[in-house]
Design an enzyme around this catalytic site. Sequence first.
Site, mmCIF file in Angstrom:
data_model
loop_
_atom_site.group_PDB
_atom_site.id
_atom_site.type_symbol
_atom_site.label_atom_id
_atom_site.label_comp_id
_atom_site.label_asym_id
_atom_site.label_seq_id
_atom_site.Cartn_x
_atom_site.Cartn_y
_atom_site.Cartn_z
ATOM 1 N N TYR A 113 9.088 28.244 56.232
ATOM 2 C CA TYR A 113 10.501 27.987 56.528
ATOM 3 C C TYR A 113 10.591 26.936 57.626
ATOM 4 C CZ TYR A 113 12.267 31.957 53.808
ATOM 5 O OH TYR A 113 12.603 32.811 52.795
ATOM 6 N N GLU A 114 11.527 25.995 57.461
ATOM 7 C CA GLU A 114 11.678 24.903 58.423
ATOM 8 C C GLU A 114 13.094 24.795 58.977
ATOM 9 O OE1 GLU A 114 9.979 21.334 56.789
ATOM 10 O OE2 GLU A 114 8.127 22.346 56.206
#
Length: 306
Positions: free
Chosen positions: A155-156
Amino acid sequence: MTFFFSKRFSSLFLCQLLLLSLPSTQAAPASNLFREYIGAEFNNVKFSDVPINPIVDFHFILSFAIDYTTSSSPSPTNGEFNVFWDADNLSPSQVSSIKTAHGNVKVALSLGGDSVGNGYAYFNPSSVDSWVSNAISSLTKIIQQYNLDGIDIDYEHFSADPSTFAECIGKLISGLKGNGVISFASIAPFDDDQVQSHYLALWRKYGHLIDYVNFQFYAYDKGTTVSQFLNYFDTQSSNYNGGKVLAGFISDGSGGLSPGGGFFTACSRLKSQGKLNGIFIWSADDSKSNGFRYERQSQALLASPH
């Protein structure tokens, strides 16, 4: 006579204990782990296209499973994961085939990624308990369908605070490992304040469950030098203290220390110091155009005795 033997045996035993308690002066053995992301860019790349050195431990990482709908305008599903990689070329039968053909290959899936549809892929849980329950259920189905071995957390972008991220991901990994669904887990942070705050919160509480850190060194500026890379590596090894931080590059050369700019020189130095925990590449989709030359070079370096 008995007394003498006992005393001598006790002395020897104490000496052995003292020797065992002394810190080792040898560098830790370098790992031969090679990992590669695959399937995110739909370039028709197959597992069988990628050269596999039989001496290394090889992980393919399918990219990505995302908890969004698969509609034309994707929306968050609170932990109900769907397959967003190139499943036509990277199917369950192809996973089985590559693992059967190469006993050193394991296959994982990565969660999240940068984008979905035309927007960012956000970590967006409704609550910790509901997200974890949905995630364990939906990912177990995918992992068992594809006969996968592990997960990677990439996840970014975040619509939740670091503590919520830490609890959700930590409990997900704990649940999947506890149920025997996966045997390893990794994370893929990079040097961004928001990203680091979330992953370091996860690391502080659940780092003992995380086997590898695929730190995205290619998110640093293009043209990174060998000395800069080694400094970045030491900094992130300190941040993720006790973790197996892997050296990584992007095969299209768009960021960080490139293969042609000294990446393998840096890895050789890390290896000589016993710090090279492995190498990972983003991605097989990009490497297809150059004939996977850097995959071969990475694995040869990892397989070499020195």
